[in-house]
Design an enzyme around this catalytic site. Sequence first.
Site, PDB file in Angstrom:
ATOM      1  CB  VAL A   1      -0.961   0.003   1.219  1.00  0.00           C
ATOM      2  CG1 VAL A   1      -1.848   1.239   1.194  1.00  0.00           C
ATOM      3  CG2 VAL A   1      -1.814  -1.272   1.239  1.00  0.00           C
TER       4      VAL A   1
ATOM      5  CB  VAL B   1      -4.674  19.837  -1.241  1.00  0.00           C
ATOM      6  CG1 VAL B   1      -4.262  20.333   0.128  1.00  0.00           C
ATOM      7  CG2 VAL B   1      -4.842  18.322  -1.232  1.00  0.00           C
TER       8      VAL B   1
ATOM      9  CD  GLU C   1     -13.902   5.036   2.707  1.00  0.00           C
ATOM     10  OE1 GLU C   1     -14.554   6.043   2.957  1.00  0.00           O
ATOM     11  OE2 GLU C   1     -14.390   3.884   2.733  1.00  0.00           O
TER      12      GLU C   1
ATOM     13  N   GLY D   1     -10.996  -2.049   1.097  1.00  0.00           N
ATOM     14  CA  GLY D   1     -10.000  -1.460   0.182  1.00  0.00           C
ATOM     15  C   GLY D   1     -10.468  -0.201  -0.520  1.00  0.00           C
TER      16      GLY D   1
ATOM     17  CB  ILE E   1     -15.489  -0.463  -1.685  1.00  0.00           C
ATOM     18  CG1 ILE E   1     -15.074  -1.602  -2.607  1.00  0.00           C
ATOM     19  CG2 ILE E   1     -16.966  -0.172  -1.801  1.00  0.00           C
ATOM     20  CD1 ILE E   1     -15.752  -2.928  -2.278  1.00  0.00           C
TER      21      ILE E   1
ATOM     22  CD  GLU F   1      -1.293 -11.708   4.403  1.00  0.00           C
ATOM     23  OE1 GLU F   1      -0.459 -11.854   5.304  1.00  0.00           O
ATOM     24  OE2 GLU F   1      -2.024 -10.723   4.301  1.00  0.00           O
TER      25      GLU F   1
ATOM     26  CG  ASP G   1      -9.203  -9.080   6.931  1.00  0.00           C
ATOM     27  OD1 ASP G   1      -8.338  -8.204   7.135  1.00  0.00           O
ATOM     28  OD2 ASP G   1     -10.039  -9.009   5.997  1.00  0.00           O
TER      29      ASP G   1
ATOM     30  CE  LYS H   1     -10.863  -5.957   5.669  1.00  0.00           C
ATOM     31  NZ  LYS H   1     -10.594  -6.905   4.580  1.00  0.00           N
TER      32      LYS H   1
HETATM   33  P1  NDP Z   1       3.377  -4.679   3.751  1.00  0.00           P
HETATM   34  O1  NDP Z   1       3.787  -5.780   4.651  1.00  0.00           O
HETATM   35  O2  NDP Z   1       3.417  -4.890   2.289  1.00  0.00           O
HETATM   36  O3  NDP Z   1       4.252  -3.369   4.077  1.00  0.00           O
HETATM   37  C1  NDP Z   1       4.580  -2.996   5.377  1.00  0.00           C
HETATM   38  C2  NDP Z   1       5.614  -1.880   5.300  1.00  0.00           C
HETATM   39  O4  NDP Z   1       5.856  -1.423   6.630  1.00  0.00           O
HETATM   40  C3  NDP Z   1       6.965  -2.300   4.712  1.00  0.00           C
HETATM   41  O5  NDP Z   1       7.467  -1.311   3.870  1.00  0.00           O
HETATM   42  C4  NDP Z   1       7.848  -2.450   5.948  1.00  0.00           C
HETATM   43  O6  NDP Z   1       9.215  -2.152   5.710  1.00  0.00           O
HETATM   44  C5  NDP Z   1       7.276  -1.397   6.842  1.00  0.00           C
HETATM   45  N1  NDP Z   1       7.557  -1.665   8.248  1.00  0.00           N
HETATM   46  C6  NDP Z   1       7.243  -2.794   8.950  1.00  0.00           C
HETATM   47  N2  NDP Z   1       7.687  -2.684  10.219  1.00  0.00           N
HETATM   48  C7  NDP Z   1       8.272  -1.485  10.308  1.00  0.00           C
HETATM   49  C8  NDP Z   1       8.924  -0.795  11.363  1.00  0.00           C
HETATM   50  N3  NDP Z   1       9.077  -1.340  12.577  1.00  0.00           N
HETATM   51  N4  NDP Z   1       9.424   0.443  11.116  1.00  0.00           N
HETATM   52  C9  NDP Z   1       9.308   0.996   9.907  1.00  0.00           C
HETATM   53  N5  NDP Z   1       8.689   0.397   8.854  1.00  0.00           N
HETATM   54  C10 NDP Z   1       8.189  -0.830   9.074  1.00  0.00           C
HETATM   55  O7  NDP Z   1       1.895  -4.246   4.213  1.00  0.00           O
HETATM   56  P2  NDP Z   1       0.697  -3.740   3.300  1.00  0.00           P
HETATM   57  O8  NDP Z   1       1.138  -2.562   2.532  1.00  0.00           O
HETATM   58  O9  NDP Z   1       0.073  -4.875   2.593  1.00  0.00           O
HETATM   59  O10 NDP Z   1      -0.381  -3.295   4.419  1.00  0.00           O
HETATM   60  C11 NDP Z   1      -0.204  -2.114   5.154  1.00  0.00           C
HETATM   61  C12 NDP Z   1      -1.477  -1.824   5.967  1.00  0.00           C
HETATM   62  O11 NDP Z   1      -2.570  -1.685   5.078  1.00  0.00           O
HETATM   63  C13 NDP Z   1      -1.858  -2.941   6.947  1.00  0.00           C
HETATM   64  O12 NDP Z   1      -2.429  -2.360   8.098  1.00  0.00           O
HETATM   65  C14 NDP Z   1      -2.925  -3.711   6.181  1.00  0.00           C
HETATM   66  O13 NDP Z   1      -3.846  -4.391   7.020  1.00  0.00           O
HETATM   67  C15 NDP Z   1      -3.627  -2.575   5.453  1.00  0.00           C
HETATM   68  N6  NDP Z   1      -4.342  -2.992   4.253  1.00  0.00           N
HETATM   69  C16 NDP Z   1      -3.677  -3.669   3.285  1.00  0.00           C
HETATM   70  C17 NDP Z   1      -4.338  -4.081   2.141  1.00  0.00           C
HETATM   71  C18 NDP Z   1      -3.624  -4.806   1.055  1.00  0.00           C
HETATM   72  O14 NDP Z   1      -4.285  -5.167   0.063  1.00  0.00           O
HETATM   73  N7  NDP Z   1      -2.327  -5.041   1.150  1.00  0.00           N
HETATM   74  C19 NDP Z   1      -5.770  -3.789   1.974  1.00  0.00           C
HETATM   75  C20 NDP Z   1      -6.363  -3.019   3.037  1.00  0.00           C
HETATM   76  C21 NDP Z   1      -5.659  -2.652   4.140  1.00  0.00           C
HETATM   77  P3  NDP Z   1      10.124  -3.047   4.733  1.00  0.00           P
HETATM   78  O15 NDP Z   1       9.679  -2.679   3.329  1.00  0.00           O
HETATM   79  O16 NDP Z   1      11.522  -2.641   5.018  1.00  0.00           O
HETATM   80  O17 NDP Z   1       9.830  -4.474   5.067  1.00  0.00           O
HETATM   81  N1  HSE Z   2      -6.515  -9.989   3.504  1.00  0.00           N
HETATM   82  C1  HSE Z   2      -7.511  -9.033   3.149  1.00  0.00           C
HETATM   83  C2  HSE Z   2      -8.485  -9.668   2.162  1.00  0.00           C
HETATM   84  C3  HSE Z   2      -6.846  -7.808   2.567  1.00  0.00           C
HETATM   85  O1  HSE Z   2      -8.256 -10.784   1.686  1.00  0.00           O
HETATM   86  O2  HSE Z   2      -9.512  -9.064   1.864  1.00  0.00           O
HETATM   87  C4  HSE Z   2      -7.720  -6.593   2.544  1.00  0.00           C
HETATM   88  O3  HSE Z   2      -8.066  -6.128   3.800  1.00  0.00           O
END
Ligand code: NDP
Ligand code: HSE
Length: 437
Positions: free
Chosen positions: A20, A39, A133, A138, A140, A194, A205, A209
Site C-alpha cells: 500500500v 488541496v 477509509e 479497500g 470501496i 498469505e 480480518d 472490519k
Molecule cells: P506490507 O507488509 O506490504 O508493508 C509494510 C511496510 O511497513 C513495509 O514497507 C515495511 O518495511 C514497513 N515496516 C514494517 N515494520 C516497520 C517498522 N518497525 N518500522 C518501519 N517500517 C516498518 O503491508 P501492506 O502494505 O500490505 O499493508 C499495510 C497496511 O494496510 C496494513 O495495516 C494492512 O492491514 C492494510 N491494508 C492492506 C491491504 C492490502 O491489500 N495489502 C488492503 C487493506 C488494508 P520493509 O519494506 O523494510 O519491510
Molecule cells: N486480507 C484481506 C483480504 C486484505 O483478503 O480481503 C484486505 O483487507
Amino acid sequence: MVNAREHRAIGVAVLGFGNVGSEVVRIIRDQAADLEQRVGARLELRGIAVRDTSRDRGLDPALFTSDAEALVAREDVDIVVEVIGGIDYARRLILSALGSGKSVVTANKALLAEHTGELAEAAESKNVDLYFEASVAGAIPVIRPLTQSLAGDRVNQVAGIVNGTTNFILSAMDDTGADYAETLAEAGRLGYAEADPTADVEGYDAAAKAAILASIAFHSRVTAADVHREGISTITPADFESARALDCTIKLLSICERVRSADGRERVSARVYPALVPLSHPLASVGGAFNAVVVEAENAGRLMFYGQGAGGAPTASAVMGDLVMAARNKVNGGRGPRESRYANLEVAPMRDITTRYFVNMQVTDKAGVLSAVAAEFAAHGVSISTVRQEGAGDGARLVVVTHTATDAALSDTVEALGKLEFVTAVTSVLRLEGTQQ
Ligand code: NDP
Ligand code: HSE
C-alpha cells in the site's frame, strides 16, 4: 485555522513502503500537480519509514528512514499516513502523531478494531483528523458514505463480503467443485492468500472490519472481541452441492444490524460466518477476490457498494482520498467528522440472533428417521421449512432448512440431533441469509 494563502505546502510522512505505502507514494509523486489544485497546497513528502533502509526502492535513498518515531516527530510533518500494519507499534506511532497535533490516515483495520476509542479520543483532544477509509473493503468507499452521506438517515443493516481471500476461495470451490485445501493452496499460488492465511480464512480480518462498520453505522463502540466469528475452513464440496440444490451459493458474510431484545431494547449484532445466500441476492454474484457491501437505510433504502477490496493501488486510492480530505482541513481549517458513539448500543449475544438454518446430517436409511428428526426440531421450537433426503443406504443424508429461529434454539436442536440413534453425524450447520420467513 490556518490561512490558505500562508499554506504553501503540507508535509506528509508515509510510514510503510509495502503493497500500500509504495502505491501511496507513487500517487503523491505522479499526481502532484492535480493534488495541489484539489488541496489548495502542495503535498510534500517529508520521509518514508521502512524496516530495511538498505534496499534499493527506486527513489532518493534520503527519503527513507528506519526511525518512524523520529519521522513522526519532525516539525515539518503535518499529516502521517500509517501503512505499516500490526497493532502495538502502529498504535504508538499514531498516538504520538495525534498527540502532537498531526492528522492521521491509516488502513490498519486490526488496530482500529481494537483501539478506535483511544485513537479517536486522542484526535479529539487535539482537534485533528483520524481517517480510515482504506481499513474496510479497500478501494470501496464505505466509511465516508456511512459517516457523511448517510449522516441524516438511519442505517439498519450493513452486510457484505469484506474479505477478498475467502471470497476467492469460496467462489473457486463453487465454480470447480474442488475442496477447501486444494483451493486454499491455489489462492496462495496466485498471491491471494498469505503464507499464514489464518486471519483471512478463520474470519478475523472480516470480524475486524465488521467491528469498524458496526461502530460507525450504529454510533456505538464495537470491538473485534464483540463480533461473533466463524471461518470457512470446514466448508466442503458437499455443502456447495446442497447449496446449489437450494439455488444458493456460500459466502463469508459480515453482518452488522440493529436488533431488538425481547424487552424491546435496541441492540447491535455484529457477526461473521459462512452462509447460504440465494443466487438471486446481489451478494451471490460477487465473485473472485471482489468485495461488496450492502447498506439498508430507513430512507435511502438499499445501497450497494462493489469493487476491489484489497491490493496496493486500490487500497492506496482510499488512503489518498483520506489524505486529500485531511490536507484540505489543514488548509481551510476545521476537521472531518468526529467519532460518533452517542447511541452507545449494547452488543447482542449470538444466541439471541434469529436467522434461518440449513442442517445437513448423515442418517440411517430406515422408517421413522424423518419423524424422529422432525420431532427434535419441534421440541426446540424450530419450525422446518423444507426437508430433503439425499443419497440412500449408508450414504443417506437429510438436509433440513428451517424458518427463522434463534441461534440458541438451533444449537440445542443440533445437540439433541447428535444424540439420536438414527443420526450418524450432523455434518454441517450453516445459516441461510438474504431470504424472508
Ligand atoms: P506490507 O507488509 O506490504 O508493508 C509494510 C511496510 O511497513 C513495509 O514497507 C515495511 O518495511 C514497513 N515496516 C514494517 N515494520 C516497520 C517498522 N518497525 N518500522 C518501519 N517500517 C516498518 O503491508 P501492506 O502494505 O500490505 O499493508 C499495510 C497496511 O494496510 C496494513 O495495516 C494492512 O492491514 C492494510 N491494508 C492492506 C491491504 C492490502 O491489500 N495489502 C488492503 C487493506 C488494508 P520493509 O519494506 O523494510 O519491510
Ligand atoms: N486480507 C484481506 C483480504 C486484505 O483478503 O480481503 C484486505 O483487507
